[in-house]
Scaffold this motif. Structure first.
Motif, PDB file in Angstrom:
ATOM      1  N   THR A   1     -40.368 -11.672  29.343  1.00 54.18           N
ATOM      2  CA  THR A   1     -41.682 -11.717  28.702  1.00 54.18           C
ATOM      3  C   THR A   1     -42.485 -10.477  29.050  1.00 54.18           C
ATOM      4  OG1 THR A   1     -41.643 -14.113  28.910  1.00 54.18           O
ATOM      5  CG2 THR A   1     -43.764 -13.080  28.455  1.00 54.18           C
ATOM      6  N   ASP A   2     -43.100  -9.890  28.047  1.00 56.52           N
ATOM      7  CA  ASP A   2     -43.968  -8.732  28.297  1.00 56.52           C
ATOM      8  C   ASP A   2     -45.373  -9.221  28.621  1.00 56.52           C
ATOM      9  OD1 ASP A   2     -42.017  -6.835  27.864  1.00 56.52           O
ATOM     10  OD2 ASP A   2     -42.310  -6.907  25.674  1.00 56.52           O
ATOM     11  N   PHE A   3     -45.919  -8.680  29.681  1.00 54.78           N
ATOM     12  CA  PHE A   3     -47.280  -9.043  30.089  1.00 54.78           C
ATOM     13  C   PHE A   3     -48.227  -7.905  29.733  1.00 54.78           C
ATOM     14  CE2 PHE A   3     -44.771 -11.873  32.628  1.00 54.78           C
ATOM     15  CZ  PHE A   3     -45.558 -12.999  32.798  1.00 54.78           C
ATOM     16  N   THR A   4     -49.277  -8.227  29.064  1.00 59.93           N
ATOM     17  CA  THR A   4     -50.296  -7.224  28.775  1.00 59.93           C
ATOM     18  C   THR A   4     -51.318  -7.210  29.913  1.00 59.93           C
ATOM     19  OG1 THR A   4     -51.722  -8.798  27.625  1.00 59.93           O
ATOM     20  CG2 THR A   4     -50.028  -7.671  26.303  1.00 59.93           C
TER      21      THR A   4
ATOM     22  N   ASP B   1     -53.216 -10.371  29.923  1.00 64.59           N
ATOM     23  CA  ASP B   1     -52.517 -11.496  30.563  1.00 64.59           C
ATOM     24  C   ASP B   1     -52.681 -11.451  32.071  1.00 64.59           C
ATOM     25  OD1 ASP B   1     -51.590 -12.482  28.122  1.00 64.59           O
ATOM     26  OD2 ASP B   1     -49.845 -11.148  28.160  1.00 64.59           O
ATOM     27  N   MET B   2     -52.562 -10.223  32.629  1.00 70.01           N
ATOM     28  CA  MET B   2     -52.734 -10.088  34.088  1.00 70.01           C
ATOM     29  C   MET B   2     -54.144 -10.502  34.510  1.00 70.01           C
ATOM     30  SD  MET B   2     -50.990  -6.409  34.896  1.00 70.01           S
ATOM     31  CE  MET B   2     -49.340  -5.988  34.342  1.00 70.01           C
TER      32      MET B   2
ATOM     33  N   ILE C   1     -47.784 -12.730  39.898  1.00 66.86           N
ATOM     34  CA  ILE C   1     -47.832 -11.913  38.672  1.00 66.86           C
ATOM     35  C   ILE C   1     -47.050 -10.614  38.871  1.00 66.86           C
ATOM     36  CG2 ILE C   1     -49.370 -10.619  37.137  1.00 66.86           C
ATOM     37  CD1 ILE C   1     -51.487 -12.768  37.617  1.00 66.86           C
TER      38      ILE C   1
ATOM     39  N   THR D   1     -44.054  -9.301  36.541  1.00 65.08           N
ATOM     40  CA  THR D   1     -44.251  -8.114  35.701  1.00 65.08           C
ATOM     41  C   THR D   1     -43.548  -6.872  36.233  1.00 65.08           C
ATOM     42  OG1 THR D   1     -46.259  -7.536  36.927  1.00 65.08           O
ATOM     43  CG2 THR D   1     -46.530  -8.948  34.983  1.00 65.08           C
TER      44      THR D   1
ATOM     45  N   ASP E   1     -44.758  -4.843  38.174  1.00 61.72           N
ATOM     46  CA  ASP E   1     -45.771  -3.780  38.151  1.00 61.72           C
ATOM     47  C   ASP E   1     -46.777  -4.027  39.284  1.00 61.72           C
ATOM     48  OD1 ASP E   1     -47.362  -1.662  37.528  1.00 61.72           O
ATOM     49  OD2 ASP E   1     -48.098  -2.467  35.606  1.00 61.72           O
TER      50      ASP E   1
END
Length: 216
Positions: A2-5, A8-9, A176, A180, A182
């Protein structure tokens, strides 16, 4: 995967931020109430109460908050009692906060000039009347700046609750970041969240300290 924008974060961290704020308020209110009781015990005429308060303060000031939370969460569980991470975190932070606030407030009470005590003695005030009508109102004004300053430590201390699984801001950020891949962005936002909570408190404490100097 899933891509988190970024949105979303932020949305996920917002939930953790609210838990951090709620836990901080809970620890501060309950810790303040218990701290007041410890203060009275520390300054009472009873040797037993003074000894109990001194041991209590030394115990919770002399051990890391992390160890206290571990002992509460896992120790109580080992005794066969279920305790939620929220309850353990609230209890641990309350005990930790009360020990520090009791000592901060004791210093403020002891800073009241001896003449104030002697004046109330000459008026035949009881100990509780001395505290209620003369000593505590003055000590309260002195105690506001250091108390507000300590509240910053309480907010930052809530991050330790992540170690027992309570999903406050740091724990939410960790989850998170794991999802992610990230961590730099996520923990940067986490740091901004703590800054947003602590900075106004720091400014408020400095303003109160400045006001207290002018009053003197």
């Amino acid at each position: 995967m899933t891509d988190f924008t970024l949105f979303d974060m932020l949305r996920g961290l917002w939930g953790g931020l609210q838990w951090t704020l709620g836990l901080s308020l809970l620890a501060f209110v309950l810790g303040g109430t218990m701290g007041l009781l410890i203060l009275f015990a520390r300054m009472s005429g009873s040797v037993t109460l003074r000894t109990f308060a001194k041991v209590y303060i030394e115990l919770f000031q002399g051990t890391p908050l992390l160890m206290q939370l571990f002992m509460l969460f896992f120790g109580i569980s080992l005794m066969g009692l279920d305790i939620s991470p929220l309850l353990a975190a609230a209890l641990g932070l309350t005990l930790f906060t009360s020990a520090f606030l009791a000592e901060i407030w004791r210093g403020c009470v002891q800073s009241i000039p001896e003449g104030q005590w002697e004046a109330t003695d000459s008026l035949a005030f009881s100990y509780w009347e001395q505290m209620r009508y003369v000593i505590l109102p003055q000590a309260f004004r002195i105690a506001i700046p250091p108390t507000v300053g300590f509240s910053v430590q309480v907010v930052k201390g809530t991050s330790v609750a992540s170690i027992i699984g309570f999903a406050e801001l740091t724990k939410t950020g960790t989850m998170i970041a794991n999802a992610t891949f990230d961590p730099f962005t996520v923990f940067g936002l986490v740091a901004l969240g703590y800054f947003a909570l602590c900075w106004p408190l720091s400014l408020f404490a400095r303003r109160l300290e400045g006001g207290a100097r002018v009053t003197r």
